[in-house]
Design an enzyme around this catalytic site. Structure first.
Site, short mmCIF file in Angstrom:
data_model
loop_
_atom_site.label_atom_id
_atom_site.label_comp_id
_atom_site.label_asym_id
_atom_site.label_seq_id
_atom_site.Cartn_x
_atom_site.Cartn_y
_atom_site.Cartn_z
N GLU A 124 48.60 48.43 47.88
CA GLU A 124 49.67 48.25 46.65
C GLU A 124 49.19 48.98 45.65
O GLU A 124 48.12 49.11 44.89
CB GLU A 124 49.53 46.84 46.23
N ASP A 142 45.77 44.22 47.84
CA ASP A 142 46.20 43.82 46.73
C ASP A 142 45.54 44.63 45.51
O ASP A 142 44.33 45.13 45.75
CB ASP A 142 45.67 42.27 46.44
C1 GLC Z 1 48.65 42.11 42.53
C2 GLC Z 1 49.83 41.13 42.79
C3 GLC Z 1 49.94 40.20 41.40
C4 GLC Z 1 48.77 39.63 40.93
C5 GLC Z 1 47.78 40.89 40.74
C6 GLC Z 1 46.32 40.28 40.50
O1 GLC Z 1 49.37 43.12 41.46
O2 GLC Z 1 50.85 41.61 43.26
O3 GLC Z 1 50.75 39.26 41.69
O4 GLC Z 1 48.96 39.10 39.66
O5 GLC Z 1 47.44 41.67 41.76
O6 GLC Z 1 45.67 39.69 41.78
#
Ligand code: GLC
Length: 571
Positions: free
Chosen positions: A292, A223
């Site tokens: 991500e 993440d």
């Molecule tokens: C990432 C997740 C998102 C979340 C953020 C903080 O971008 O996909 O849903 O709010 O991280 O953890």
């Protein structure tokens, strides 16, 4: 002469000829379809309004039926749920709303039986403020006081330590009188950022990876990785060139001191070593790491590793360009440019990937127009490498309807005037299984977000029964993808200004071609890269297309406005 080379020579003008050569054989993940399950919204087995692990277990057959071979679960760990599970209070346990560790083991066993790999969400940047580590840090416990980023504020400690802004708007700092200091939170105040300059944190978070791998998980989706490190001296960030942003907006600043730091890349490489090591010691298939990243291409590909191959990082780092750069107005040319950029520039040792949606982005049928959903479904499946599918995309689900008082997204609910613009609740409404109450998500209890009012016209059951349906298209595309290994070149062409073509020649006598007449009048085009004596059979087409699966067509083909299809060429 080989068909590919011949055609590359003939059709140089608007065409890119770029075979992607795989490095060292094709591993299970390299052309897989990863199916993202958003557990809260998938299937609620106990009718309490929130999806759960037993619900997922009961629906694993659906994944099997769809042809999916790997699933990534958004967070299921213990969490107060402020950011729907992305605020974790115990990395080693399951939140009771989803079930127990026993349920998870059962899920793993059933998935294994069905041949489906299970990937967990790994949220390393921040914990919840209810995590034991944070509670102890707040008490200034010797062991934990340096687990988070604490700093003295400016102006006699009355203002935040610097100008950094949270992704969720406003200052990225929260004051706690218990310590008389401010802590960094790049997201909600309930999500304190961990301090990776502390080796104890690094080790504790590596132990988390080992814990889940020991249980048998097949990898991790990491993440918000670019946020992991920030400069040590906490200097102010400069103003960005986004003139419309206000000081409260994340976009107001240029994030050169808080994103994509060298230390962050290094940590990803360390995790990769850990995953590889786990496989070496315990055997089994590759444990996969996916990151991500919304940063630009150059920064993104560094998460894959160092280009000389001396250090490896993520197996793939999400390519969000079809999300952030494509909109309803994008032309065929625009889209091909985006595709070519990845296909042409990704070093050959890396595997490309394509994402159309996730739980943070409006569903692509809503973003790009519901009438275009099957065209994009086909487009994605014809691209080389990994495909990531967000649950619901296989039936072309659109965004649901959620009002501010029904919403749950922490970045939107505090301020109803921005709810429609920023809430991520629309793409998180319950999965539409059938036409029964609550779309079959549960037995009729309240649901954590409202069920979309489109569920009667669009649900899995109905689509399975339909002869031409998005679901049937999705399934046939998965079958076609099995032939499209990384060795198969990807060639793009723009025909008569509006028709995009993507060709995947498998050998001199077999190829797949995708044609999409985007924003154009009726056009007659020649299928590119074809041989004179080939046979062309329609194997997928837009639901409204006059070209039906099984139709034989000639190399010259007529496409209505917005029509799209895939043909198989044989000779
Ligand atoms: C990432 C997740 C998102 C979340 C953020 C903080 O971008 O996909 O849903 O709010 O991280 O953890």
């Amino acid at each position: 002469m080989n068909l590919n080379i011949l055609l590359c020579l003939v059709l140089v003008a608007t065409i890119s000829c770029n075979p992607i050569v795989e490095a060292g054989g094709q591993d299970w993940w390299q052309t897989a379809v990863f199916y993202q399950i958003y557990p809260r919204s998938f299937k609620d087995s106990d009718n309490n309004g929130i999806g759960d692990l037993q619900g997922i277990i009961s629906k694993l057959d659906h994944l099997k039926d769809a042809g999916v071979t790997a699933t990534w679960l958004s967070p299921i760990y213990k969490s107060p749920g402020v950011d729907q599970g992305y605020d974790i209070s115990d990395y080693r346990d399951i939140d009771p709303i989803f079930g127990t560790l026993e349920d998870f083991k059962q899920l793993l066993a059933k998935a294994k039986e069905l041949g489906i790999k299970v990937i967990l969400d790994y949220v390393p940047n921040h914990t919840s403020d209810e995590h034991e580590w944070f509670k102890k840090s707040l008490e200034n416990d010797n062991e934990y006081n340096d687990y988070f980023i604490w700093a003295e504020g400016r102006n006699n400690n009355t203002e935040p330590p610097n100008n950094w802004v949270s992704h969720f708007k406003g200052p990225a700092w929260t004051f706690r009188k218990e310590r008389g200091l401010w802590y960094l939170n790049k997201f909600a105040p309930q999500q304190p950022d961990l301090n990776y300059r502390n080796p104890k944190v690094v080790q504790a978070m590596k132990d988390v990876l080992n814990f889940w791998m020991d249980l048998g998980v097949d990898g991790f989706r990491v993440d918000t990785i670019p946020d992991l490190f920030e400069v040590e001296d906490l200097r102010d960030e400069p103003r960005s060139d986004d003139a419309s942003a206000t000081p409260n907006d994340y976009e107001y600043l240029s994030h050169i001191y808080t994103q994509d730091l060298d230390e962050t890349y290094d940590m990803v490489y360390q995790w990769r070593e850990l995953l590889d090591e786990h496989q070496k010691t315990n055997g089994g298939d590759t444990r996969v790491l996916m990151t991500e990243v919304y940063s630009d291409f150059e920064k993104n590909i560094k998460y894959y590793g160092l280009p000389d191959g001396s250090r490896r990082g993520a197996h793939f780092s999400f390519n969000f360009e079809l999300i952030v750069k494509v909109n309803e107005g994008s032309s065929s040319m625009d889209i091909l440019t985006i595709i070519d950029r990845w296909v042409d520039n990704l070093p050959e040792i890396y595997t490309p990937n394509w994402v159309l949606g996730n739980h943070d982005q409006h569903r692509y049928p809503s973003r790009l127009g519901p009438e275009n959903r099957d065209s994009f479904m086909m487009l994605q499946s014809m691209l080389p490498g990994v495909q990531v599918t967000y649950n619901g995309e296989e039936i072309g689900m659109e965004d649901g309807q959620v009002s501010c008082d029904e919403g749950a997204d922490p970045q939107a609910i505090k301020n109803c005037s921005i709810f429609d613009a920023v809430s991520r609740d629309f793409e998180r409404t319950p999965f539409q299984w059938d036409e029964s109450v609550n779309a079959g998500f549960n037995d009729g209890g309240r649901t954590w977000l409202p069920v979309s009012d489109k569920y009667l016209e669009n649900n899995l059951k109905k689509q399975k029964e339909g002869v031409r349906s998005y679901y049937n298209t999705f399934k046939s595309l998965i079958d076609i993808r099995k032939e499209l290994t990384l060795k198969v070149p990807t060639k793009t062409a723009l025909l008569k200004e509006s028709v995009m073509a993507i060709s995947r020649p498998i050998n001199d006598c077999r190829a797949y071609h995708f044609l999409y007449n985007r924003h154009g009048d009726t056009k007659e085009v020649d299928i590119p890269y074809g041989l004179d004596d080939s046979k062309y059979t329609v194997v997928a087409s837009k639901l409204t297309s006059q070209h039906i699966i099984g139709d034989e067509v000639s190399q010259q083909i007529k496409l209505d406005p917005n029509d799209s299809l895939i043909v198989r060429e044989t000779c």
